[in-house]
Design an enzyme around this catalytic site. Structure first.
Site, PDB file in Angstrom:
ATOM      1  N   ARG A  68       0.872  -1.187   0.000  1.00  0.00           N
ATOM      2  CA  ARG A  68       0.000   0.000   0.000  1.00  0.00           C
ATOM      3  C   ARG A  68       0.902   1.228   0.000  1.00  0.00           C
ATOM      4  O   ARG A  68       1.921   1.257   0.690  1.00  0.00           O
ATOM      5  CB  ARG A  68      -0.890   0.017   1.258  1.00  0.00           C
ATOM      6  CG  ARG A  68      -2.032  -0.994   1.184  1.00  0.00           C
ATOM      7  CD  ARG A  68      -2.792  -1.010   2.493  1.00  0.00           C
ATOM      8  NE  ARG A  68      -3.229   0.330   2.856  1.00  0.00           N
ATOM      9  CZ  ARG A  68      -4.502   0.720   2.969  1.00  0.00           C
ATOM     10  NH1 ARG A  68      -5.475  -0.144   2.762  1.00  0.00           N
ATOM     11  NH2 ARG A  68      -4.810   1.939   3.315  1.00  0.00           N
ATOM     12  N   ASP A 120       0.573   3.976   1.387  1.00  0.00           N
ATOM     13  CA  ASP A 120       0.701   4.617   2.713  1.00  0.00           C
ATOM     14  C   ASP A 120       1.592   3.813   3.665  1.00  0.00           C
ATOM     15  O   ASP A 120       1.748   4.166   4.829  1.00  0.00           O
ATOM     16  CB  ASP A 120      -0.683   4.844   3.336  1.00  0.00           C
ATOM     17  CG  ASP A 120      -1.433   3.533   3.588  1.00  0.00           C
ATOM     18  OD1 ASP A 120      -0.837   2.445   3.389  1.00  0.00           O
ATOM     19  OD2 ASP A 120      -2.610   3.598   3.979  1.00  0.00           O
ATOM     20  N   ARG A 121       2.185   2.743   3.145  1.00  0.00           N
ATOM     21  CA  ARG A 121       3.093   1.866   3.901  1.00  0.00           C
ATOM     22  C   ARG A 121       2.387   1.043   4.972  1.00  0.00           C
ATOM     23  O   ARG A 121       3.025   0.286   5.694  1.00  0.00           O
ATOM     24  CB  ARG A 121       4.254   2.650   4.555  1.00  0.00           C
ATOM     25  CG  ARG A 121       5.208   3.280   3.543  1.00  0.00           C
ATOM     26  CD  ARG A 121       5.890   2.203   2.691  1.00  0.00           C
ATOM     27  NE  ARG A 121       6.920   2.752   1.825  1.00  0.00           N
ATOM     28  CZ  ARG A 121       6.733   3.158   0.556  1.00  0.00           C
ATOM     29  NH1 ARG A 121       5.537   3.078  -0.003  1.00  0.00           N
ATOM     30  NH2 ARG A 121       7.751   3.600  -0.158  1.00  0.00           N
ATOM     31  N   LEU A 122       1.069   1.188   5.074  1.00  0.00           N
ATOM     32  CA  LEU A 122       0.337   0.329   6.013  1.00  0.00           C
ATOM     33  C   LEU A 122      -0.066  -0.939   5.245  1.00  0.00           C
ATOM     34  O   LEU A 122      -1.248  -1.191   4.988  1.00  0.00           O
ATOM     35  CB  LEU A 122      -0.884   1.062   6.584  1.00  0.00           C
ATOM     36  CG  LEU A 122      -0.521   2.253   7.482  1.00  0.00           C
ATOM     37  CD1 LEU A 122      -1.778   2.985   7.937  1.00  0.00           C
ATOM     38  CD2 LEU A 122       0.272   1.778   8.704  1.00  0.00           C
ATOM     39  N   HIS A 123       0.961  -1.670   4.847  1.00  0.00           N
ATOM     40  CA  HIS A 123       0.751  -2.836   3.991  1.00  0.00           C
ATOM     41  C   HIS A 123      -0.101  -3.892   4.700  1.00  0.00           C
ATOM     42  O   HIS A 123      -0.195  -3.909   5.927  1.00  0.00           O
ATOM     43  CB  HIS A 123       2.104  -3.453   3.624  1.00  0.00           C
ATOM     44  CG  HIS A 123       3.103  -2.467   3.129  1.00  0.00           C
ATOM     45  ND1 HIS A 123       2.883  -1.682   2.021  1.00  0.00           N
ATOM     46  CD2 HIS A 123       4.322  -2.107   3.607  1.00  0.00           C
ATOM     47  CE1 HIS A 123       3.936  -0.908   1.817  1.00  0.00           C
ATOM     48  NE2 HIS A 123       4.818  -1.131   2.780  1.00  0.00           N
TER      49      HIS A 123
END
Ligand SMILES: Cc1cc2nc3c(=O)[nH]c(=O)nc-3n(C[C@H](O)[C@H](O)[C@H](O)COP(=O)(O)O)c2cc1C
Length: 196
Positions: free
Chosen positions: A172, A174-177
């Protein structure tokens, strides 16, 4: 990605992602396999995923290679498949067993003649005096077999990673994978979400 987006059977899920990758990535079946020495020193390399079913993931190699020697002493491996184009990663860990000789033979028969000769010629992972030595060994193998059948060497065959765990990861921005882990328990596969 939610639990509901993934098949409860991780092998079916991996197959679905491999199908997606086949349409998007140049080498969808390339996977990194890590093995280790008995004292826990890991080594990793890319191999090709050549078989997948409920029993596990199969790759082929030289049994006397570094990975083959490590697996003989520590029959456990971790594998990673990553498809940049899809922003997806799959991790697999499990015990490793040698593929039955008949199964290795069936795969061997599908390999191009030059690949079969190369397997005979290359003492994989051993030091060579130079490129000439390798080419000499290849020419020797080609002369030995002539136009005849090239048998499966005893030192070459498949390994199957029988999965004890999987992890499916999606990127993702936003790095909130998303990470969904599967663990094999006596009652079947259990799943949980992991922090990215
Ligand atoms: C894309 C790619 C695919 C590869 N596929 C295989 C394979 O299927 N089997 C194999 O033995 N080596 C394969 N190799 C070579 C391995 O990465 C490695 O160099 C070799 O197996 C020796 O590893 P080892 O010394 O750790 O045993 C592949 C390399 C690349 C880059």
């Amino acid at each position: 990605m939610d639990l509901a987006d993934l098949d409860p059977d991780p092998v079916a899920q991996l197959r679905a992602w491999l199908d997606d990758a086949a349409a998007a990535a140049p080498r969808p079946d390339a996977m990194v396999v890590a093995t280790a020495t008995p004292d826990g020193r890991p080594s990793a390399r890319v191999v090709l995923l050549r078989g997948l079913d409920e029993r596990g993931l199969v790759f082929y190699t030289n049994r006397e290679s570094r990975k083959g020697c490590e697996l003989a002493e520590s029959p456990w491996a971790a594998a990673v498949l990553h498809w940049w184009e899809l922003g997806r990663q799959v991790r697999v860990e499990g015990a490793v067993e040698e593929v039955a000789r008949e199964e290795s033979e069936a795969y061997w028969a599908t390999r191009p003649r030059a690949s079969r000769l190369a397997a005979w010629a290359s003492p994989q992972s051993s030091a060579l005096a130079g490129r000439d030595e390798l080419e000499g060994r290849y020419a020797e193998a080609a002369a030995r077999f002539g136009g005849g059948e090239i048998a499966l060497p005893v030192f070459w065959g498949g390994y199957r990673i029988a999965p004890a765990s999987f992890e499916f990861w999606t990127h993702r921005d936003d790095r909130l994978h998303d990470r969904i882990a599967y663990r094999l328990t006596p009652s079947g596969w259990e799943r949980e979400r992991l922090a990215p």
